[in-house]
Write a protein that holds these residues in place. Structure first.
Motif, PDB file in Angstrom:
ATOM      1  N   ASN A 197      -0.053  -0.540  -2.024  1.00 14.17           N
ATOM      2  CA  ASN A 197       1.296  -0.280  -2.523  1.00 14.17           C
ATOM      3  C   ASN A 197       1.460  -0.712  -3.971  1.00 14.17           C
ATOM      4  N   GLY A 198       0.369  -1.064  -4.615  1.00 18.17           N
ATOM      5  CA  GLY A 198       0.418  -1.540  -5.995  1.00 18.17           C
ATOM      6  C   GLY A 198       1.072  -0.589  -6.978  1.00 18.17           C
ATOM      7  N   PRO A 199       0.711   0.711  -6.966  1.00 13.95           N
ATOM      8  CA  PRO A 199       1.351   1.622  -7.921  1.00 13.95           C
ATOM      9  C   PRO A 199       2.865   1.728  -7.727  1.00 13.95           C
ATOM     10  N   GLY A 223      -2.034  -0.701 -13.969  1.00  6.14           N
ATOM     11  CA  GLY A 223      -3.456  -0.973 -14.198  1.00  6.14           C
ATOM     12  C   GLY A 223      -3.943  -2.183 -13.425  1.00  6.14           C
ATOM     13  N   ARG A 224      -3.110  -3.196 -13.334  1.00  3.29           N
ATOM     14  CA  ARG A 224      -3.499  -4.422 -12.620  1.00  3.29           C
ATOM     15  C   ARG A 224      -3.400  -4.275 -11.104  1.00  3.29           C
ATOM     16  N   TRP A 225      -2.404  -3.511 -10.628  1.00  4.07           N
ATOM     17  CA  TRP A 225      -2.153  -3.409  -9.196  1.00  4.07           C
ATOM     18  C   TRP A 225      -2.586  -2.067  -8.606  1.00  4.07           C
ATOM     19  N   GLY A 226      -3.347  -1.273  -9.323  1.00  4.51           N
ATOM     20  CA  GLY A 226      -3.680   0.085  -8.920  1.00  4.51           C
ATOM     21  C   GLY A 226      -4.186   0.243  -7.495  1.00  4.51           C
ATOM     22  N   ASN A 227      -5.118  -0.577  -7.069  1.00  6.17           N
ATOM     23  CA  ASN A 227      -5.709  -0.444  -5.727  1.00  6.17           C
ATOM     24  C   ASN A 227      -5.413  -1.658  -4.856  1.00  6.17           C
ATOM     25  N   LYS A 228      -4.368  -2.377  -5.173  1.00  2.00           N
ATOM     26  CA  LYS A 228      -4.057  -3.606  -4.438  1.00  2.00           C
ATOM     27  C   LYS A 228      -2.812  -3.435  -3.589  1.00  2.00           C
ATOM     28  N   VAL A 233       8.406  -8.454  -5.030  1.00  3.66           N
ATOM     29  CA  VAL A 233       8.591  -7.483  -6.116  1.00  3.66           C
ATOM     30  C   VAL A 233      10.025  -6.966  -6.115  1.00  3.66           C
ATOM     31  N   ASN A 234      10.547  -6.632  -4.943  1.00  7.56           N
ATOM     32  CA  ASN A 234      11.915  -6.116  -4.843  1.00  7.56           C
ATOM     33  C   ASN A 234      12.950  -7.151  -5.267  1.00  7.56           C
ATOM     34  N   ILE A 235      12.749  -8.398  -4.883  1.00 11.47           N
ATOM     35  CA  ILE A 235      13.677  -9.461  -5.281  1.00 11.47           C
ATOM     36  C   ILE A 235      13.650  -9.642  -6.794  1.00 11.47           C
ATOM     37  N   ALA A 236      12.456  -9.667  -7.371  1.00 12.73           N
ATOM     38  CA  ALA A 236      12.337  -9.817  -8.826  1.00 12.73           C
ATOM     39  C   ALA A 236      12.959  -8.629  -9.544  1.00 12.73           C
ATOM     40  N   ALA A 237      12.703  -7.427  -9.063  1.00 11.05           N
ATOM     41  CA  ALA A 237      13.261  -6.225  -9.701  1.00 11.05           C
ATOM     42  C   ALA A 237      14.776  -6.222  -9.604  1.00 11.05           C
ATOM     43  N   ALA A 255       5.517   0.351 -21.152  1.00 12.68           N
ATOM     44  CA  ALA A 255       4.410  -0.592 -21.322  1.00 12.68           C
ATOM     45  C   ALA A 255       4.240  -1.465 -20.079  1.00 12.68           C
ATOM     46  N   ALA A 256       5.352  -1.946 -19.532  1.00 11.06           N
ATOM     47  CA  ALA A 256       5.280  -2.767 -18.318  1.00 11.06           C
ATOM     48  C   ALA A 256       4.698  -1.965 -17.160  1.00 11.06           C
TER      49      ALA A 256
END
Length: 122
Positions: free
Chosen positions: A21-23, A84-89, A96-100, A77-78
């Motif tokens: 679900n990284g992307p 790129g960092r979370w592509g296959n993770k 993530v939802n709380i931060a967003a 950019a973000a």
């Protein structure tokens, strides 16, 4: 471990139990970062004449032209970096939802004139 899936006229296939679900997480968090960037830049442009001048890309709209342009660049950019960092993770979507959502709230509050005036002490 894989779970069997039976199709109508297709033979039994297997699919992985977890799909990265990284992307998707990158897109959600980048949107929150972009929203916060709009609020922070709007506050900075309103609080400082120098920053207001730097953010004025198109005189009829004033600093808003630079605020939105820079915020879009920050968002893209973000998204690029996080994807790129979370592509296959697989990442913790709840975090993530709380931060967003928190970043979205920052963006909304900082573009709300009474709150912006309160922060500036006006």
């Amino acid at each position: 471990m894989q779970k069997p899936v039976v199709g109508r006229s297709q033979p039994v296939e297997t699919i992985p139990e977890t799909i990265p679900n990284g992307p998707g997480a990158a897109a959600i968090l980048a949107a929150g970062i972009g929203c916060a960037a709009i609020g922070i830049l709007a506050l900075a442009g309103d609080a400082s004449k120098a920053i207001n001048g730097l953010l004025t890309f198109y005189k009829p709209t004033g600093a808003l032209s630079g605020v939105t342009t820079v915020a879009i660049i920050v968002w893209l950019a973000a998204w690029f970096i996080l994807a790129g960092r979370w592509g296959n993770k697989t990442v913790a979507m709840s975090r993530v939802n709380i931060a967003a959502f928190a970043l979205l709230l920052v963006g909304v509050l900082l573009t709300f004139p009474p709150f912006m005036d309160f922060v500036q002490g006006k």
